[in-house]
Design an enzyme around this catalytic site. Structure first.
Site, PDB file in Angstrom:
ATOM      1  N   LYS A 188       0.740  -0.906   0.294  1.00  0.00           N
ATOM      2  CA  LYS A 188       0.036  -0.360   0.416  1.00  0.00           C
ATOM      3  C   LYS A 188       0.808   0.919  -0.338  1.00  0.00           C
ATOM      4  O   LYS A 188       1.595   1.644   0.829  1.00  0.00           O
ATOM      5  CB  LYS A 188      -0.835  -0.238   1.374  1.00  0.00           C
ATOM      6  CG  LYS A 188      -1.536   1.694   1.975  1.00  0.00           C
ATOM      7  CD  LYS A 188      -2.247   2.155   0.801  1.00  0.00           C
ATOM      8  CE  LYS A 188      -2.701   3.446   1.421  1.00  0.00           C
ATOM      9  NZ  LYS A 188      -2.051   4.374   0.770  1.00  0.00           N
ATOM     10  N   GLY A 241       5.548   5.161   8.720  1.00  0.00           N
ATOM     11  CA  GLY A 241       5.158   5.889   8.753  1.00  0.00           C
ATOM     12  C   GLY A 241       5.261   7.080  10.110  1.00  0.00           C
ATOM     13  O   GLY A 241       5.732   6.852  11.368  1.00  0.00           O
ATOM     14  N   SER A 242       3.284   7.085  10.417  1.00  0.00           N
ATOM     15  CA  SER A 242       3.293   7.916  11.317  1.00  0.00           C
ATOM     16  C   SER A 242       3.044   7.308  13.087  1.00  0.00           C
ATOM     17  O   SER A 242       1.862   6.420  12.839  1.00  0.00           O
ATOM     18  CB  SER A 242       2.582   9.274  11.177  1.00  0.00           C
ATOM     19  OG  SER A 242       1.537   8.727  10.981  1.00  0.00           O
ATOM     20  N   THR A 245      -1.071   6.734  13.172  1.00  0.00           N
ATOM     21  CA  THR A 245      -1.346   5.660  11.938  1.00  0.00           C
ATOM     22  C   THR A 245      -0.438   4.727  12.947  1.00  0.00           C
ATOM     23  O   THR A 245      -1.325   3.444  12.602  1.00  0.00           O
ATOM     24  CB  THR A 245      -0.437   6.160  10.833  1.00  0.00           C
ATOM     25  OG1 THR A 245      -1.284   6.880  10.235  1.00  0.00           O
ATOM     26  CG2 THR A 245      -1.494   4.598   9.756  1.00  0.00           C
ATOM     27  N   GLY A 246       0.451   4.560  13.024  1.00  0.00           N
ATOM     28  CA  GLY A 246       0.854   2.971  14.032  1.00  0.00           C
ATOM     29  C   GLY A 246       0.165   2.458  15.270  1.00  0.00           C
ATOM     30  O   GLY A 246      -0.171   1.552  15.056  1.00  0.00           O
ATOM     31  N   GLU A 264       7.633   1.082  11.868  1.00  0.00           N
ATOM     32  CA  GLU A 264       8.961   2.142  11.949  1.00  0.00           C
ATOM     33  C   GLU A 264       8.285   3.540  11.769  1.00  0.00           C
ATOM     34  O   GLU A 264       7.844   3.941  10.883  1.00  0.00           O
ATOM     35  CB  GLU A 264       9.426   1.671  10.579  1.00  0.00           C
ATOM     36  CG  GLU A 264      10.313   0.774  11.192  1.00  0.00           C
ATOM     37  CD  GLU A 264      11.469   0.264  10.931  1.00  0.00           C
ATOM     38  OE1 GLU A 264      11.840   1.577  11.970  1.00  0.00           O
ATOM     39  OE2 GLU A 264      12.150  -1.013  11.432  1.00  0.00           O
ATOM     40  N   CYS A 299      13.051  10.008   8.967  1.00  0.00           N
ATOM     41  CA  CYS A 299      13.322  10.023   9.681  1.00  0.00           C
ATOM     42  C   CYS A 299      14.028  10.465  10.663  1.00  0.00           C
ATOM     43  O   CYS A 299      13.346  10.361  12.024  1.00  0.00           O
ATOM     44  CB  CYS A 299      12.197   8.113   9.631  1.00  0.00           C
ATOM     45  SG  CYS A 299      13.838   7.309   9.155  1.00  0.00           S
ATOM     46  N   GLU A 398       7.275  16.062  16.568  1.00  0.00           N
ATOM     47  CA  GLU A 398       8.243  15.489  15.391  1.00  0.00           C
ATOM     48  C   GLU A 398       7.281  16.452  13.880  1.00  0.00           C
ATOM     49  O   GLU A 398       6.297  16.556  14.003  1.00  0.00           O
ATOM     50  CB  GLU A 398       7.782  14.031  14.045  1.00  0.00           C
ATOM     51  CG  GLU A 398       8.575  14.368  13.485  1.00  0.00           C
ATOM     52  CD  GLU A 398       8.112  12.859  12.533  1.00  0.00           C
ATOM     53  OE1 GLU A 398       6.825  12.369  12.713  1.00  0.00           O
ATOM     54  OE2 GLU A 398      10.050  11.878  12.404  1.00  0.00           O
TER      55      GLU A 398
HETATM   56  P1  NAD Z   1       1.419   8.422   7.795  1.00  0.00           P
HETATM   57  O1  NAD Z   1       1.197   7.977   8.444  1.00  0.00           O
HETATM   58  O2  NAD Z   1       0.660   9.380   6.928  1.00  0.00           O
HETATM   59  O3  NAD Z   1       1.417   7.923   6.615  1.00  0.00           O
HETATM   60  C1  NAD Z   1       1.898   6.155   6.092  1.00  0.00           C
HETATM   61  C2  NAD Z   1       1.153   5.129   5.372  1.00  0.00           C
HETATM   62  O4  NAD Z   1       0.649   4.919   6.154  1.00  0.00           O
HETATM   63  C3  NAD Z   1       0.644   5.763   4.366  1.00  0.00           C
HETATM   64  O5  NAD Z   1       1.300   4.724   2.561  1.00  0.00           O
HETATM   65  C4  NAD Z   1      -1.186   6.189   4.322  1.00  0.00           C
HETATM   66  O6  NAD Z   1      -1.490   6.012   3.422  1.00  0.00           O
HETATM   67  C5  NAD Z   1      -0.844   5.066   5.321  1.00  0.00           C
HETATM   68  N1  NAD Z   1      -2.339   5.180   6.304  1.00  0.00           N
HETATM   69  C6  NAD Z   1      -2.850   6.260   6.786  1.00  0.00           C
HETATM   70  N2  NAD Z   1      -3.617   5.990   7.654  1.00  0.00           N
HETATM   71  C7  NAD Z   1      -4.363   4.820   7.393  1.00  0.00           C
HETATM   72  C8  NAD Z   1      -5.022   4.461   8.580  1.00  0.00           C
HETATM   73  N3  NAD Z   1      -6.251   4.755   9.034  1.00  0.00           N
HETATM   74  N4  NAD Z   1      -4.543   2.799   7.913  1.00  0.00           N
HETATM   75  C9  NAD Z   1      -3.298   1.909   7.498  1.00  0.00           C
HETATM   76  N5  NAD Z   1      -3.066   2.733   6.447  1.00  0.00           N
HETATM   77  C10 NAD Z   1      -3.201   3.632   6.981  1.00  0.00           C
HETATM   78  O7  NAD Z   1       2.876   9.613   7.314  1.00  0.00           O
HETATM   79  P2  NAD Z   1       3.964   9.828   6.210  1.00  0.00           P
HETATM   80  O8  NAD Z   1       2.932  11.274   6.869  1.00  0.00           O
HETATM   81  O9  NAD Z   1       3.229   9.755   4.939  1.00  0.00           O
HETATM   82  O10 NAD Z   1       5.214  10.091   6.933  1.00  0.00           O
HETATM   83  C11 NAD Z   1       6.107  10.416   7.443  1.00  0.00           C
HETATM   84  C12 NAD Z   1       6.060   9.275   8.765  1.00  0.00           C
HETATM   85  O11 NAD Z   1       7.103   8.162   8.607  1.00  0.00           O
HETATM   86  C13 NAD Z   1       6.818   9.997   9.407  1.00  0.00           C
HETATM   87  O12 NAD Z   1       6.265  10.393  11.016  1.00  0.00           O
HETATM   88  C14 NAD Z   1       8.386   9.890   9.738  1.00  0.00           C
HETATM   89  O13 NAD Z   1       9.676  10.012  10.739  1.00  0.00           O
HETATM   90  C15 NAD Z   1       7.997   8.491   9.538  1.00  0.00           C
HETATM   91  N6  NAD Z   1       9.476   7.807   8.793  1.00  0.00           N
HETATM   92  C16 NAD Z   1       9.892   6.663   9.702  1.00  0.00           C
HETATM   93  C17 NAD Z   1      11.078   5.994   9.002  1.00  0.00           C
HETATM   94  C18 NAD Z   1      11.830   4.884   9.985  1.00  0.00           C
HETATM   95  O14 NAD Z   1      12.485   4.043   9.399  1.00  0.00           O
HETATM   96  N7  NAD Z   1      11.304   4.676  11.214  1.00  0.00           N
HETATM   97  C19 NAD Z   1      11.392   6.199   7.745  1.00  0.00           C
HETATM   98  C20 NAD Z   1      10.679   7.107   7.075  1.00  0.00           C
HETATM   99  C21 NAD Z   1       9.243   7.363   7.401  1.00  0.00           C
END
Ligand code: NAD
Length: 494
Positions: A188, A241-242, A245-246, A264, A299, A398
């Protein structure tokens, strides 16, 4: 690579983006699409399928069928290796096209994208292709009347949810080890950075990956991502991601089949500068790059500068000089060091964070606003805010943008206290000539990754992951394979 090759691709038309399910490119089940806007000029690049729950269910069913009949997991390891190596070759062959498409979609500066996107994805896929026949089971040292075998089995269907920063690099961190171990995958991609990732999924089919082994569904996280999280037929969910969402993904797992969830997440990584750093000018340059490259959308970005009071003013001035020397501009220009912000929404959020930081007592030392408005794109000046209190918004949250929060300290104990005063624990650094202090700081600062007299090192052999609310599990290195394998034990009476 020269500029003219990039320029030749900068306006290339982009096809309508469909899902890939069971080896076929298909539209959304209800025909819905969404516009893909370029952060470079705010204009539409193309449209992509706005996935439905039915689309996600179909992709998961295709992945399950492919897993169950052994069309991939049942192949000899050498055959799987060949396909993955061919995939890496194809990505490399299309590197320029992939990097330019990715930049037009997500705004990263091209020099960074060329290094961190297709090249990194190809290297990751090769690494796991080469590893797949070197990782196997064990015989346990039990008593002599039994033989106990410990098998390493693929888990089944892996769901992978990818963010918009570095979609190829992070996508490969999930897909490559999962596929190497024989799993099927449903991907996804993020709403605002799907195109280059979908292109490498197509290349996997061209490399000979059997239909249904790797599927991808585009669309909104809240719809198709949630459907993946809630599925009864996804065995492992891997996510970057964030934190927000996690959290939802953990809930989805609890409400469905208790699937394993690896997260992550974000960070608020402290870059700690002692007055005895071996080279303060170098430290300032690296600190600026550590937060401002890819406009801070990294990140592990060193978003908190924690500086010893005795050098504070001079050091901040040096970081500001280094930041000003990083060229902001057209992300497709090879000389650009700071590219675009991924979306208008992210830009607005970054600017709001700066205002909040100032309202809470921070002082603006550099930048603070939107720039290059005439492009129609989303650009923000590298921004430095000093006097940021450890408990204030800019220290705790962040931003995920080009915003550096500066906090002074008086001594080592205070530096550690400030460094650890967040819920995160992804990365950090300490700059010092004192070997004992460097080791003490490595132990004391609560992170998954520490640097000493450097920042932002990356290598496929080194695990990457966080502690605390930066997540769990590791991407990269052989350790990542554990997420995609089950251990099965077999007792044989002799
Ligand atoms: P996000 O959580 O908004 O989105 C990430 C993904 O999750 C996208 O594909 C999005 O469509 C999906 N998503 C959103 N809502 C969802 C839901 N309810 N259910 C399932 N999937 C859903 O994050 P973002 O803004 O795209 O990414 C930035 C974040 O990622 C920052 O917090 C950054 O620090 C983190 N990040 C972490 C690492 C790491 O290795 N630790 C690496 C890169 C980015």
């Amino acid at each position: 690579m020269d500029q003219s090759q990039i320029d030749a691709l900068r306006s290339a038309s982009v096809a309508v983006q469909l899902h890939l399910i069971g080896g076929k490119a298909v539209p959304a089940s209800d025909g819905a699409t969404m516009e893909v806007l370029s952060p470079l000029d705010g204009r539409a690049l193309t449209t992509m399928a706005r996935g439905t729950v039915a689309d996600m269910d179909a992709a998961i069913a295709a992945a399950r069928a492919a897993f169950d009949d052994g069309r991939w997991a049942g192949q000899p390891p050498a055959a799987r290796k060949k396909v993955l190596l061919r995939w890496a070759d194809l990505i490399e062959r299309h590197a320029l096209e992939l990097a330019v498409l990715g930049v037009r979609d997500n705004g990263t500066e091209i020099a960074m994208a060329l290094k961190a996107e297709p090249a990194s994805a190809a290297a990751t896929i090769r690494y796991y292709a080469e590893a797949l026949d070197k990782v196997y089971g064990e015989i346990a040292p039990t008593q002599g009347d039994v033989l106990v075998l410990i098998h390493k089995e693929p888990v089944g269907v892996v769901g992978a949810i990818i963010p918009w920063n570095f979609p190829l690099m992070i996508g490969a961190w999930k897909m490559a080890p999962a596929l190497a171990m024989g799993n099927s995958v449903v991907l996804k991609p993020a709403e605002t950075a799907s195109l280059s990732l979908m292109r490498i999924v197509e290349l996997a089919q061209e490399a000979g990956l059997p239909a249904g082994v790797l599927n991808a569904v585009t669309g909104e996280g809240a719809v198709v991502g949630a459907a993946m999280g809630l599925s009864m037929d996804v065995d492992v969910l891997v996510f970057t991601g964030s934190g927000g969402t996690g959290r939802k993904l953990l809930e989805y797992a609890a409400r469905s089949n208790l699937k394993r969830v690896y997260l992550e997440l974000g960070g608020k990584s402290p870059n700690i500068i002692f007055a005895d750093a071996p080279d303060l000018a170098e430290a300032a340059k690296v600190a600026a790059a550590g937060i401002f490259r890819n406009a801070g959308q990294v990140c592990v970005a060193g978003s908190r500068l924690v500086v010893e009071m005795s050098i504070h003013d001079d050091f901040v001035a040096e970081v500001a000089r280094a930041a000003t020397a990083m060229r902001m501009g057209d992300p497709l220009d090879l000389g650009t060091a700071i590219g675009a912000i991924n979306s208008a929404q992210q830009l607005a959020q970054n600017l709001a964070f700066v205002q909040k930081g100032l309202a809470e007592g921070g002082q603006l030392a550099l930048g603070g606003g939107q720039v290059m408005q005439d492009t129609g794109g989303y650009f923000m000046a590298p921004t430095i805010v000093t006097g940021v209190a450890p408990q204030s918004t800019l220290s705790q949250h962040e931003v995920f943008g080009p915003v550096l929060a500066v906090t002074p300290f008086e001594n080592e104990a205070e530096a550690i206290q400030i460094a650890n005063a967040t819920v995160y624990g992804l990365a950090g650094a300490v700059w010092t000539s004192n070997l004992g202090r460097a080791h003490r700081m490595i132990r004391a600062v609560r992170t998954g990754v520490m640097h000493v007299n450097t920042y932002g090192g990356a290598d496929g052999t080194v695990p990457l992951g966080g502690v605390g609310q930066s997540g769990n599990g590791q991407d990269k290195s052989l350790h990542a394979l554990e997420k995609y394998t089950n251990l099965k034990t077999a007792w044989i009476k002799l």
